[in-house]
Scaffold this motif. Structure first.
Motif, PDB file in Angstrom:
ATOM      1  N   MET A   4       0.511  -1.594   0.239  1.00 33.40           N
ATOM      2  CA  MET A   4      -0.343  -0.282  -0.451  1.00 33.40           C
ATOM      3  C   MET A   4       1.174   1.242  -0.102  1.00 33.40           C
ATOM      4  SD  MET A   4      -2.905   1.366  -0.004  1.00 33.40           S
ATOM      5  CE  MET A   4      -4.094   0.107  -0.612  1.00 33.40           C
ATOM      6  N   ALA A  45      -5.558   9.872  -1.900  1.00 31.61           N
ATOM      7  CA  ALA A  45      -5.019   8.233  -2.788  1.00 31.61           C
ATOM      8  C   ALA A  45      -6.004   8.695  -3.788  1.00 31.61           C
ATOM      9  CB  ALA A  45      -4.748   7.253  -1.395  1.00 31.61           C
ATOM     10  N   GLY A  47      -5.836   7.796  -7.016  1.00 34.76           N
ATOM     11  CA  GLY A  47      -5.432   7.151  -8.328  1.00 34.76           C
ATOM     12  C   GLY A  47      -5.348   7.163  -9.118  1.00 34.76           C
ATOM     13  N   ARG A  50     -10.924   7.320 -10.875  1.00 33.91           N
ATOM     14  CA  ARG A  50     -12.370   7.307 -11.295  1.00 33.91           C
ATOM     15  C   ARG A  50     -13.262   8.014 -10.135  1.00 33.91           C
ATOM     16  NH1 ARG A  50     -13.627   1.812  -8.264  1.00 33.91           N
ATOM     17  NH2 ARG A  50     -12.507   1.830  -6.295  1.00 33.91           N
ATOM     18  N   ASN A  51     -12.919   8.095  -9.241  1.00 40.06           N
ATOM     19  CA  ASN A  51     -13.650   9.254  -8.398  1.00 40.06           C
ATOM     20  C   ASN A  51     -13.935  10.366  -8.280  1.00 40.06           C
ATOM     21  OD1 ASN A  51     -14.623   6.407  -6.807  1.00 40.06           O
ATOM     22  ND2 ASN A  51     -13.059   6.311  -5.427  1.00 40.06           N
ATOM     23  N   ASP A  66      -1.975  12.067  -4.358  1.00 36.81           N
ATOM     24  CA  ASP A  66      -1.467  10.995  -4.986  1.00 36.81           C
ATOM     25  C   ASP A  66      -0.376  11.206  -4.777  1.00 36.81           C
ATOM     26  OD1 ASP A  66      -2.862   8.064  -5.278  1.00 36.81           O
ATOM     27  OD2 ASP A  66      -1.272   8.064  -5.580  1.00 36.81           O
ATOM     28  N   PHE A  67       0.332  10.066  -4.627  1.00 38.49           N
ATOM     29  CA  PHE A  67       1.470  10.372  -4.573  1.00 38.49           C
ATOM     30  C   PHE A  67       2.940   9.890  -5.707  1.00 38.49           C
ATOM     31  CE2 PHE A  67       3.531   6.176  -1.638  1.00 38.49           C
ATOM     32  CZ  PHE A  67       2.615   5.695  -2.389  1.00 38.49           C
ATOM     33  N   MET A  91       1.465  14.337  -4.018  1.00 38.50           N
ATOM     34  CA  MET A  91       1.911  14.595  -2.018  1.00 38.50           C
ATOM     35  C   MET A  91       1.922  12.860  -1.905  1.00 38.50           C
ATOM     36  SD  MET A  91      -1.457  16.833  -0.231  1.00 38.50           S
ATOM     37  CE  MET A  91      -1.783  15.861   1.112  1.00 38.50           C
ATOM     38  N   ASP A  92       2.729  13.007  -0.421  1.00 39.57           N
ATOM     39  CA  ASP A  92       2.680  11.684  -0.028  1.00 39.57           C
ATOM     40  C   ASP A  92       1.950  12.085   1.058  1.00 39.57           C
ATOM     41  OD1 ASP A  92       3.014   9.275   1.778  1.00 39.57           O
ATOM     42  OD2 ASP A  92       5.020   9.442   1.801  1.00 39.57           O
ATOM     43  N   LEU A  93       0.405  11.008   1.702  1.00 41.72           N
ATOM     44  CA  LEU A  93      -0.303  11.509   2.752  1.00 41.72           C
ATOM     45  C   LEU A  93       0.260  11.340   4.567  1.00 41.72           C
ATOM     46  CD1 LEU A  93      -3.128   9.891   0.799  1.00 41.72           C
ATOM     47  CD2 LEU A  93      -2.824  12.338   1.069  1.00 41.72           C
ATOM     48  N   ASN A 111     -10.996   6.491  -1.123  1.00 40.88           N
ATOM     49  CA  ASN A 111     -11.577   5.487  -0.857  1.00 40.88           C
ATOM     50  C   ASN A 111     -10.481   4.503  -1.335  1.00 40.88           C
ATOM     51  OD1 ASN A 111     -14.109   3.836  -2.347  1.00 40.88           O
ATOM     52  ND2 ASN A 111     -12.644   3.460  -4.427  1.00 40.88           N
ATOM     53  N   TYR A 113      -8.047   2.827   0.879  1.00 44.05           N
ATOM     54  CA  TYR A 113      -6.860   3.629   1.466  1.00 44.05           C
ATOM     55  C   TYR A 113      -7.047   3.743   2.989  1.00 44.05           C
ATOM     56  CZ  TYR A 113      -2.180   6.305   2.401  1.00 44.05           C
ATOM     57  OH  TYR A 113      -1.158   6.139   3.239  1.00 44.05           O
TER      58      TYR A 113
END
Ligand SMILES: C[S@@+](CC[C@H](N)C(=O)[O-])C[C@H]1O[C@@H](n2cnc3c(N)ncnc32)[C@H](O)[C@@H]1O
Length: 191
Positions: A4, A45, A47, A50-51, A66-67, A91-93, A111, A113
């Motif tokens: 992950m 996150a 991706g 899609r959302n 997202d990273f 960015m890194d969460l 979603n 993550y």
């Protein structure tokens, strides 16, 4: 292999995907009808979007983070194709300081993550009054996908322990897979 938080895994995954979008998450489509009308949304996150693209297409003002550079490149290409605007930020969460420039949102969606505690805490500062944190993901490890581990599961108590209030929860099953969707609020929002 821990997949992950593994940036290289995700880079390769998005680089090798065919040039087409996956459909948005079904439960997000259902829930979107109840979201604050045409508000601002932060997709964490995200991706390849899609959302985020679904929400932008339905009149929300969407920022997606997202990273994975490859994921965000795909998102931007899909957005251009559909003539949609989605603001993106790589960015890194896991790094709290990355949130500083993000501002506030009526809705934050995440979603598939699992957020770190410190990230979930940090998000309180980024919700407007009555803002909603929407979380969806696996409630149990799927038998047919060993890549999903206990540490990836969505756990309601993670959020309740740090002061979020549960607005709604839904446990549901798709085939053999068990999922949970939480909608949470925080008193601290907008103060
Ligand atoms: C299972 S995918 C979910 C993607 C998207 N939310 C969806 O529903 O299609 C997990 C995503 O988390 C991202 N990710 C994993 N660890 C991350 C981190 N530390 N910071 C930012 N993004 C991360 C990956 O790049 C990937 O896009």
């Amino acid at each position: 292999m821990e997949y992950m938080g593994n940036r290289n895994f995700w880079e390769q995954k998005f680089l090798s995907r065919p040039d087409s979008q996956l459909p948005p998450e079904t439960i997000l489509i259902e829930d979107a009808a109840f979201f604050k009308e045409k508000g601002s949304v932060l997709d964490l996150a995200c991706g390849d979007g899609r959302n985020a693209l679904f929400l932008a297409g339905n009149g929300f003002e969407v920022t997606a983070v997202d990273f994975s550079e490859a994921a965000l490149r795909r998102l931007k290409r899909f957005a251009e194709k559909e003539r949609l605007t989605v603001y993106t930020q790589q960015m890194d969460l896991c790094c709290e300081e990355n949130f500083d420039s993000l501002g506030k949102f009526d809705m934050i969606v995440c979603n598939h993550y699992r957020l770190l505690y410190k990230t979930a805490m940090q998000l309180k500062k980024h919700l407007t009054k009555n803002g909603v944190l929407w979380i969806n993901g696996f409630a149990e490890c799927p038998q047919d996908n060993p890549a999903i581990r206990q540490s990836d599961l969505i756990v309601k108590e993670d959020y309740l322990q740090i002061g979020y209030q549960l607005e709604d929860e839904k446990e549901y099953q798709v085939g053999e897979h068990k999922f949970i969707r939480l909608t949470l609020k925080t008193e601290g929002a907008d103060c």
